[in-house]
Scaffold this motif. Sequence first.
Motif, PDB file in Angstrom:
ATOM      1  N   LYS A 155     -44.340  -5.970 -11.565  1.00 24.71           N
ATOM      2  CA  LYS A 155     -43.182  -5.757 -10.695  1.00 24.71           C
ATOM      3  C   LYS A 155     -43.674  -5.454  -9.284  1.00 24.71           C
ATOM      4  CE  LYS A 155     -39.409  -3.033 -12.180  1.00 24.71           C
ATOM      5  NZ  LYS A 155     -39.009  -1.974 -13.117  1.00 24.71           N
ATOM      6  N   ASN A 167     -44.370  -3.435  -6.225  1.00 23.47           N
ATOM      7  CA  ASN A 167     -44.556  -1.990  -6.120  1.00 23.47           C
ATOM      8  C   ASN A 167     -45.280  -1.355  -7.294  1.00 23.47           C
ATOM      9  OD1 ASN A 167     -44.238  -0.350  -4.046  1.00 23.47           O
ATOM     10  ND2 ASN A 167     -42.215   0.444  -4.595  1.00 23.47           N
ATOM     11  N   ALA A 168     -45.636  -2.151  -8.303  1.00 24.29           N
ATOM     12  CA  ALA A 168     -46.284  -1.545  -9.465  1.00 24.29           C
ATOM     13  C   ALA A 168     -47.700  -1.106  -9.105  1.00 24.29           C
ATOM     14  CB  ALA A 168     -46.322  -2.534 -10.620  1.00 24.29           C
ATOM     15  N   ASP A 212     -46.213   0.098 -13.844  1.00 23.77           N
ATOM     16  CA  ASP A 212     -46.119   1.448 -13.278  1.00 23.77           C
ATOM     17  C   ASP A 212     -45.487   2.339 -14.335  1.00 23.77           C
ATOM     18  OD1 ASP A 212     -45.441   3.772 -12.007  1.00 23.77           O
ATOM     19  OD2 ASP A 212     -44.692   2.760 -10.181  1.00 23.77           O
ATOM     20  N   SER A 251     -44.644   5.300 -14.435  1.00 25.83           N
ATOM     21  CA  SER A 251     -43.624   6.269 -14.022  1.00 25.83           C
ATOM     22  C   SER A 251     -42.285   5.577 -13.817  1.00 25.83           C
ATOM     23  CB  SER A 251     -44.064   6.931 -12.712  1.00 25.83           C
ATOM     24  OG  SER A 251     -44.151   5.954 -11.695  1.00 25.83           O
ATOM     25  N   ASP A 252     -42.297   4.281 -13.763  1.00 26.32           N
ATOM     26  CA  ASP A 252     -41.118   3.551 -13.298  1.00 26.32           C
ATOM     27  C   ASP A 252     -40.513   2.682 -14.396  1.00 26.32           C
ATOM     28  OD1 ASP A 252     -39.302   2.695 -11.358  1.00 26.32           O
ATOM     29  OD2 ASP A 252     -40.516   0.892 -10.979  1.00 26.32           O
ATOM     30  N   GLU A 253     -40.906   2.890 -15.648  1.00 25.86           N
ATOM     31  CA  GLU A 253     -40.465   1.942 -16.664  1.00 25.86           C
ATOM     32  C   GLU A 253     -39.700   2.605 -17.799  1.00 25.86           C
ATOM     33  OE1 GLU A 253     -40.556  -1.145 -16.482  1.00 25.86           O
ATOM     34  OE2 GLU A 253     -42.118  -1.646 -15.018  1.00 25.86           O
ATOM     35  N   LYS A 309     -50.952   4.423 -12.598  1.00 29.66           N
ATOM     36  CA  LYS A 309     -50.430   5.751 -12.211  1.00 29.66           C
ATOM     37  C   LYS A 309     -50.609   6.761 -13.326  1.00 29.66           C
ATOM     38  CE  LYS A 309     -47.536   3.676  -8.723  1.00 29.66           C
ATOM     39  NZ  LYS A 309     -46.234   3.566  -8.051  1.00 29.66           N
ATOM     40  N   GLY A 341     -43.808   9.192 -18.032  1.00 30.30           N
ATOM     41  CA  GLY A 341     -43.386   7.831 -18.320  1.00 30.30           C
ATOM     42  C   GLY A 341     -44.024   7.250 -19.582  1.00 30.30           C
TER      43      GLY A 341
END
Lengths: 656, 473
Positions: free
Chosen positions: B228, B230-231, B308, B310-312, B339, B345
């Motif tokens: 993605k 920003n990953a 990422d 933290s983002d998934e 990360k 996450g």
Amino acid sequence: MKSLPNSVWENKDKYDCVVIGAGHAGCEAALAVSRLGFDTILFTVSIESIALMPCNPNVGGTSKGHLVREVDALGGEMAKNIDKTFIQSRMLNSSKGPAVHSLRAQADKAKYSRTMRQVLENQEHLWIRQAEVVEILTDEINEIPKTIDDSENRDLIESKKRKVTGVKTLSGALYSCNTVIICTGTYLKARCVYGEVSENTGPNGLKAANYLSDSLKRLGITLYRFKTGTPARMDGRTIDYSKMEEQKGDEPIIPFSFSTAPASIQKPQVSCYLTYTNEKTHEIIRKNLDRSPLFSGFIEGTGPRYCPSIEDKVVKFAEKKRHQLFLEPEGLETHEMYVSGASSSLPEDVQAALYRSVPGLENARIVRNAYAIEYDCIDARQLKPSLEFKEISGLFAAGQFNGSSGYEEAAAQGLIAGINAVQKMKNNEPLILDRSQGYIGVLIDDLVTKESTEPYRMMTSRAEYRLLLRQDNADLRLTKTGYEVGLIDENRYQSLLIKENAIKDEIKRLITVNTGYSGALREIMEACNSTPLQSGATLYELIKRPELTYSMLALADPDRPDFPVELRDAIAEQVNIQIKYEGYLERQNRQVEMFKKNEKRLIPENIDYSDIKNLRTEARQKLIKIRPRSVGQASRISGVSPADISVLLVYLTAGK
Amino acid sequence: METKYKTIAAISTGTGTSGIGIVRLSGPEAITIADRIFKGKKPLSLQDSHTLQYGRIFDNSELIDEVLATVLRAPKSYTGEDTVEINCHGGRYCLRKTLQLLIDNGAAPAMPGEFTKRAFLNGKLDLSQAEAVADLIAAKSRMAGESAVLALRGIIKQKVRELRGKIIYNIAYIEAALDDPEHIDLDGYSSELEVALLQYIDELDMLIQSFDKGRFIREGIRTVILGKPNAGKSSLLNAFLGEERAIVTEIPGTTRDVLEEILQFEGYDLRLIDTAGLRKTEDPIEKIGVDRAKNQAFNADLLLYIIDRSDEKTNDLLLEMQENMHGLEKKIYLFLLNKTDLNTGIKSSDLDEIIKQVFRSAGVASPTFKIIEISALTGEGIADVEEAISDLFFKEKINYNDEVIISNIRHKNALYSAKTSLNKVLESIAAGLPEDFYSIDLTDASNYLGEITGETTGEEIINEIFAKFCLGK
């Protein structure tokens, strides 16, 4: 040996060309030269033996049939002569691929010889003379030709030491001429041997030529001693054919010459018969091997590996329980039968016993014994691909004298030597066929490039591009060359052009003809178990199917053009082959392109091989000796490795 | 022989700026010509072979450079001819001027590979060695060098020669049967040949595949980074490269251009191709970038997929991966769970489940992948990535004693052509054609293999081999 007379007299008749020997090479050579308008004298030790077939009673066969057709396409005589004199004809290997189909005809030997003699006798510019040539006369070359640009002449300056001026016969007569073609076959210092019997004669008890060899040696020509052999002839009245397998001729008969109308030669044929040797035969041979002059060392000459005597076969294929023997008629007016596959030089009593051990020959009586013959021939690497000696300008050689074997091989060389003698006299470039143009090209290239340690026989496997060099397309390949040389007349050339265009146009048309799946086509395809068509197809696509042919589809092809009747079958055959095997032909053509690149890479005549350090010593010696014309020819010299060729190529391109 | 060759000269060092550069002169007049522009204590013609002489290069009275000249007398030189090597200062001006002076004084400019051609002609190397020398010059990494050395030792040739020998045996067998049908039988031959051909094709396949391995060695592993926006792709790239090349930004979708960086690992190169993030977009410019990314991914040897953590969310990630990996399921993957410094996450084991599900639903039974936890920011786990790549591509340590690696494209093409020809023979057998048809394609196959072993020769092949040399070698 008689002593030669000291007195010499000069013959006042002028000849352009002397041909020595009237066998299959000599006849073609003499006809080619005289037909091209040059006065020719043909010497033979016996007029009765013109175009004699001292061994097998047939013309053609595997790969040899190809040679005959090529000779015909170039304007030679052999094919026409066998068409006039054959008594049986077969297309061999017809169940195999088209590359190996080979026409073979049984000849009436006496008639073959007689008919050829008539052709020679009626040829303008040609004179036959019965006499033995004992010496080749030469002169030093001391004048430098004016036109040094022309490559033949350049070559004169660089390497020629002598040129031919004439010949001398046994009686001391001198004949002056510009070119000489030596076609002495197996006659030079010939010796016939069986068992302990040895006679200094040529084939069939004919007079040997005992002097010419020494003249050649004095000219610095290297001679080899080769041997070959022939089987016994049986009295046909004493053979029991019921114990043999009959081999009939083909119907319809296919002519050898492209100029012979098939309809004109359909006639009743005689049969050949197949029988086999057995353990008993082999036992007789094994027990008597010590009495064979070959095994006892009485004969020194090297025999042909590919045409072995029956004793050779028994030794070489010890595991084989039997070998084929064919009984072949020698003519219509004789009972003599040739025992093909059983040449021998065993003593007469052993011969009698071994033949009688064979089914059908139990009571057979021998008419003529089998024998081996030893003779002088040359190392043909002394010749250029034009068949002219490298060191003696105007001296050409052809046939068994060049170390080949077989009538067809001889005829092919005779024709080329004759053509090139004329090219020389006309100051033209020689005719050199390469390996992609014909079996003749393969034959001559092999002879002048590779070392022959035994009589050279043409074989299918020697022709790398055999799918292109078929017997069926020899006319398409070579008639144009024959026309350019002047041996093919305008009519025949025009007829070739018609055929050539018809084939091309017909293939183009078949690509465009779309068919549905109904009516005649459906019937034909169902009858052949051909997979039904879903949608339509072109006729071209259908011919590519293994189970279908161009001829089979005739009824489903109403627009098929009406070809001249004499060309119809030939056109159909070519169209069928060219469509069916298109991919293979294309790939072989690509191989030829690759091959031609090295053939066209000519090596300068003045190349100094000692200058190329990376050549191996053996390769350097061979290259210096043979002086190949091209990188391609160099690559075929035994002892010259691919690595040496790479060195040569780099040398030729390296900045000097 | 020397009398027939011109003396040639060229700059033999690379085009970049360097401390010194060498002008090489070879040929019968090498020493004489060098003496015309070189002024030392004594003329070079009076110096011993294999000695280094200090001197100056003059253009008439103008001093061009201070140099060291090596005299190498025939045959003890690379070319086997008299050779002078002039070590100039590295600037292009000095080198070019020196070369020009040599040419003005009778030397001819050398063509690419001409020195090696002469070495070859003078028996200093054979053709395959010459070719291996060219590979060695072009080698970018240690392994590439070693594989060229392998060729130099003739191991590839030996393997190919064996195979070619078997093919030639079959050609000879068919031809023998054509000439002597009475004694050599072709009954059942075609089915025997079929079995043999399948085995030859297998062997060719192995050699051809080894080229890919050879290619990884020679050209590096083409690696595309997916994920993605920003990953953390760009920062990963930077972590690898150790310098800021790509623009790292907080706004998704700014890395639109394809960047490529070569990363030298121990023994091999990684060609990192950074692409625009794979994301559905309506922005036409960004769309171009996305298409390009997909295209790069199709051609890659390795896909690095960054997630990422933290983002998934599990479900979203599954959908995203299915979309991004669509059509690329057969590729080799390295999934980087980024990360790890953030400690929240998705977990490695969750990711493993999701990945397996993606492959399962695409019908890929045994996918090739690894998961590694990294922090692109701190560089944690980056060393593991290197190791994992090495494992994935060079799992079995290349054993130079028994594994043959093809690293030369000419060789690979020849092998491939040979394979195509053998397949044509199989077609002929299937179509029931007579045996003599087989020999056309068998001959082609043998000729193609001969191009590798040197048994097939021709001007084109020679030119192709020498054309690979750079000027001055």
